[in-house]
Design a protein around this motif. Sequence first.
Motif, PDB file in Angstrom:
ATOM      1  N   VAL A  76      -2.227 -10.483   1.323  1.00  0.00           N
ATOM      2  CA  VAL A  76      -2.497  -9.459   2.197  1.00  0.00           C
ATOM      3  C   VAL A  76      -2.020  -8.061   1.748  1.00  0.00           C
ATOM      4  O   VAL A  76      -1.049  -7.925   0.867  1.00  0.00           O
ATOM      5  CB  VAL A  76      -1.718  -9.705   3.375  1.00  0.00           C
ATOM      6  CG1 VAL A  76      -2.342 -11.347   4.188  1.00  0.00           C
ATOM      7  CG2 VAL A  76      -0.175  -9.774   3.418  1.00  0.00           C
ATOM      8  N   GLY A  77      -2.565  -7.182   2.342  1.00  0.00           N
ATOM      9  CA  GLY A  77      -1.859  -5.689   2.021  1.00  0.00           C
ATOM     10  C   GLY A  77      -1.063  -5.120   3.255  1.00  0.00           C
ATOM     11  O   GLY A  77      -1.274  -5.511   4.251  1.00  0.00           O
ATOM     12  N   GLY A  85      -4.440  -3.607   6.801  1.00  0.00           N
ATOM     13  CA  GLY A  85      -4.594  -3.076   8.004  1.00  0.00           C
ATOM     14  C   GLY A  85      -4.000  -3.628   9.339  1.00  0.00           C
ATOM     15  O   GLY A  85      -4.692  -4.434   9.725  1.00  0.00           O
ATOM     16  N   GLY A  86      -2.958  -3.101   9.616  1.00  0.00           N
ATOM     17  CA  GLY A  86      -2.224  -3.466  10.857  1.00  0.00           C
ATOM     18  C   GLY A  86      -1.570  -4.968  10.534  1.00  0.00           C
ATOM     19  O   GLY A  86      -1.055  -5.394  11.682  1.00  0.00           O
ATOM     20  N   ILE A  87      -1.462  -5.473   9.486  1.00  0.00           N
ATOM     21  CA  ILE A  87      -0.791  -6.644   8.987  1.00  0.00           C
ATOM     22  C   ILE A  87       0.970  -6.390   8.981  1.00  0.00           C
ATOM     23  O   ILE A  87       1.059  -5.426   8.485  1.00  0.00           O
ATOM     24  CB  ILE A  87      -1.274  -7.280   8.017  1.00  0.00           C
ATOM     25  CG1 ILE A  87      -2.727  -7.576   8.313  1.00  0.00           C
ATOM     26  CG2 ILE A  87      -0.502  -8.807   7.734  1.00  0.00           C
ATOM     27  CD1 ILE A  87      -3.494  -8.121   6.961  1.00  0.00           C
ATOM     28  N   VAL A 128       0.729  -1.208  -0.229  1.00  0.00           N
ATOM     29  CA  VAL A 128      -0.061  -0.183   0.053  1.00  0.00           C
ATOM     30  C   VAL A 128       0.793   1.231   0.002  1.00  0.00           C
ATOM     31  O   VAL A 128       1.668   1.539   0.960  1.00  0.00           O
ATOM     32  CB  VAL A 128      -0.782   0.145   1.048  1.00  0.00           C
ATOM     33  CG1 VAL A 128      -1.818   1.232   1.105  1.00  0.00           C
ATOM     34  CG2 VAL A 128      -1.734  -1.412   1.301  1.00  0.00           C
ATOM     35  N   MET A 129       0.936   1.976  -1.160  1.00  0.00           N
ATOM     36  CA  MET A 129       1.875   2.982  -1.297  1.00  0.00           C
ATOM     37  C   MET A 129       1.285   4.375  -1.433  1.00  0.00           C
ATOM     38  O   MET A 129       0.620   4.656  -2.251  1.00  0.00           O
ATOM     39  CB  MET A 129       2.883   2.679  -2.810  1.00  0.00           C
ATOM     40  CG  MET A 129       3.332   1.223  -2.735  1.00  0.00           C
ATOM     41  SD  MET A 129       3.707   0.502  -4.500  1.00  0.00           S
ATOM     42  CE  MET A 129       4.746   1.876  -5.272  1.00  0.00           C
ATOM     43  N   ALA A 130       1.761   5.191  -0.341  1.00  0.00           N
ATOM     44  CA  ALA A 130       1.283   6.611  -0.484  1.00  0.00           C
ATOM     45  C   ALA A 130       2.570   7.390  -0.953  1.00  0.00           C
ATOM     46  O   ALA A 130       3.568   7.474  -0.229  1.00  0.00           O
ATOM     47  CB  ALA A 130       0.897   6.966   0.848  1.00  0.00           C
ATOM     48  N   ALA A 165      -8.307  -4.750   8.856  1.00  0.00           N
ATOM     49  CA  ALA A 165      -8.277  -6.096   8.973  1.00  0.00           C
ATOM     50  C   ALA A 165      -7.956  -6.366  10.761  1.00  0.00           C
ATOM     51  O   ALA A 165      -9.091  -7.097  11.200  1.00  0.00           O
ATOM     52  CB  ALA A 165      -7.288  -6.700   8.360  1.00  0.00           C
ATOM     53  N   GLU A 166      -6.889  -5.894  11.110  1.00  0.00           N
ATOM     54  CA  GLU A 166      -6.610  -6.305  12.632  1.00  0.00           C
ATOM     55  C   GLU A 166      -7.799  -5.506  13.596  1.00  0.00           C
ATOM     56  O   GLU A 166      -8.148  -6.320  14.698  1.00  0.00           O
ATOM     57  CB  GLU A 166      -5.090  -5.659  12.997  1.00  0.00           C
ATOM     58  CG  GLU A 166      -4.110  -6.591  12.484  1.00  0.00           C
ATOM     59  CD  GLU A 166      -4.091  -7.824  13.367  1.00  0.00           C
ATOM     60  OE1 GLU A 166      -3.572  -7.718  14.340  1.00  0.00           O
ATOM     61  OE2 GLU A 166      -4.268  -8.776  12.525  1.00  0.00           O
TER      62      GLU A 166
END
Length: 211
Positions: A179-180, A160-162, A18-20, A135-136
């Motif tokens: 997973v992201g 999310g949170g992985i 996930v790239m910002a 997710a988490e």
Amino acid sequence: MSLLTPREILSAGAVIPVMAIHDLDTAVDLAHALVEGGIPTLEITLRTPVGLEAIRRIAKEVPDAIVGAGTVINPEQLQAVADAGAVFAISPGLHPTLAEAAADSSIPLIPGVATPSEVQLALEFGIDTLKLFPAEAVGGKAMLKALYGPYADVRFCPTGGITPATAPDYLALPNVLCVGGSWLTPKTAVQNRDWASITKLAQEAAALKTA
């Protein structure tokens, strides 16, 4: 790139970074570093002012990348990222207006869900490949196991949170394709243009698929 299905997109690698992207000049080199490490599917979020242009540049200059857009929350953004060259879009949530736009879009939408009701909304619009987000925070692996019972044909990319430590447990679940995660593109490494370190992180992430 020919049109890929959502499941082909998510199955191409164990992790979707996930790239910002904040500095447009790093976008193409960053994408090359990830692809070289075995991570071809890239989610470029629209959280930064240069996100859309980063998608356009990567789509044009990194042919082996499967370039997608993240944080797509309305039909106008969905059209804009498709025009920029994205081959898929990911949203943090789902509402009927976006789902209707996705049905007419030239690229697939992978929407975020957090509850059984949202899974059913997605299914109502024919969307069965989803992002569990955050997710988490919404139950993580326990939630995915619970969802597998009534929705055994639905597949997920939890995000999310992985972390690298928890990713293998997620990937072992029958309804998880990938997973992201944001750990593949550490801010300091990107700022320093330390592409070798990012390629190494990508190689380690790619190896999770066979671990």
